[in-house]
Design a protein around this motif. Structure first.
Motif, PDB file in Angstrom:
ATOM      1  N   TRP A  93       4.879  -3.621  -8.245  1.00 29.28           N
ATOM      2  CA  TRP A  93       5.560  -2.347  -8.015  1.00 29.28           C
ATOM      3  C   TRP A  93       6.581  -2.078  -9.118  1.00 29.28           C
ATOM      4  O   TRP A  93       6.618  -0.986  -9.684  1.00 29.28           O
ATOM      5  N   ARG A 132      -5.992  -4.554  -5.366  1.00 31.77           N
ATOM      6  CA  ARG A 132      -4.895  -5.400  -5.843  1.00 31.77           C
ATOM      7  C   ARG A 132      -4.223  -6.119  -4.667  1.00 31.77           C
ATOM      8  O   ARG A 132      -3.895  -7.299  -4.750  1.00 31.77           O
ATOM      9  N   LYS A 150       3.841   7.574  -5.893  1.00 35.37           N
ATOM     10  CA  LYS A 150       4.540   7.322  -4.627  1.00 35.37           C
ATOM     11  C   LYS A 150       6.054   7.283  -4.818  1.00 35.37           C
ATOM     12  O   LYS A 150       6.773   6.745  -3.992  1.00 35.37           O
ATOM     13  N   LEU A 160       0.839  -1.211   0.000  1.00 35.94           N
ATOM     14  CA  LEU A 160       0.000   0.000   0.000  1.00 35.94           C
ATOM     15  C   LEU A 160       0.870   1.256   0.000  1.00 35.94           C
ATOM     16  O   LEU A 160       0.579   2.221  -0.708  1.00 35.94           O
ATOM     17  N   ASP A 164      -0.875   0.635 -10.845  1.00 36.31           N
ATOM     18  CA  ASP A 164      -1.649   1.403  -9.860  1.00 36.31           C
ATOM     19  C   ASP A 164      -1.011   2.784  -9.662  1.00 36.31           C
ATOM     20  O   ASP A 164      -0.686   3.436 -10.637  1.00 36.31           O
ATOM     21  N   ASP A 165      -0.834   3.211  -8.414  1.00 35.42           N
ATOM     22  CA  ASP A 165      -0.328   4.562  -8.133  1.00 35.42           C
ATOM     23  C   ASP A 165       1.148   4.581  -7.768  1.00 35.42           C
ATOM     24  O   ASP A 165       1.608   5.462  -7.027  1.00 35.42           O
ATOM     25  N   GLY A 178       2.254   2.147  -3.346  1.00 29.15           N
ATOM     26  CA  GLY A 178       1.314   2.664  -4.332  1.00 29.15           C
ATOM     27  C   GLY A 178       0.357   1.660  -4.936  1.00 29.15           C
ATOM     28  O   GLY A 178      -0.418   2.002  -5.825  1.00 29.15           O
ATOM     29  N   LEU A 179       0.387   0.409  -4.470  1.00 30.87           N
ATOM     30  CA  LEU A 179      -0.593  -0.554  -4.955  1.00 30.87           C
ATOM     31  C   LEU A 179      -1.941  -0.214  -4.334  1.00 30.87           C
ATOM     32  O   LEU A 179      -2.006   0.255  -3.197  1.00 30.87           O
ATOM     33  N   ASN A 180      -3.014  -0.425  -5.095  1.00 33.68           N
ATOM     34  CA  ASN A 180      -4.322  -0.121  -4.518  1.00 33.68           C
ATOM     35  C   ASN A 180      -4.828  -1.294  -3.672  1.00 33.68           C
ATOM     36  O   ASN A 180      -4.342  -2.415  -3.780  1.00 33.68           O
ATOM     37  N   LEU A 181      -5.787  -0.994  -2.824  1.00 37.81           N
ATOM     38  CA  LEU A 181      -6.291  -1.981  -1.863  1.00 37.81           C
ATOM     39  C   LEU A 181      -6.886  -3.204  -2.542  1.00 37.81           C
ATOM     40  O   LEU A 181      -6.685  -4.333  -2.082  1.00 37.81           O
TER      41      LEU A 181
END
Length: 101
Positions: A62, A39, A72, A31, A67-68, A34-37
């Motif tokens: 990663w 995933r 991050k 998390l 994701d995000d 930057g991985l979303n919940l």
């Protein structure tokens, strides 16, 4: 800062293992990287008993900047160190800092 790629996965896993990373923290690390919940939950469901496999899959995602991750800090040693510090794995972060400096 040097961007990490999927070819760096084994080096990262070795570094975490040798630095005594607490595998139970894989979820927090994912998390923070930057991985979303959704995933992260899928990773957990796909590997119900194996925290090392969960960590490996988290790092694969990663490194592929899904994701995000870029929001991050991307897939860099610095982003990994920052995330480790934020989840209370400061000794691990310090060992990685020593390695990358």
């Amino acid at each position: 800062m040097m961007k990490l790629e999927i070819k760096d996965l084994n080096d990262i896993l070795s570094m975490l293992r040798n630095s005594k990373f607490d595998y139970v923290k894989w979820r927090d690390l994912g998390l923070e990287l930057g991985l979303n919940l959704i995933r992260v939950n899928l990773i957990e469901n796909d590997n119900p008993q194996d925290t090392e496999a969960r960590l490996k899959r988290t790092l694969e995602i990663w490194l592929n900047r899904i994701d995000d991750v870029d929001k991050k800090g991307g897939a860099t040693w610095k982003a990994l160190v920052d995330a480790l510090e934020k989840i209370g794995q400061k000794p691990v972060a310090e060992k990685i800092k020593d390695y990358i400096d």
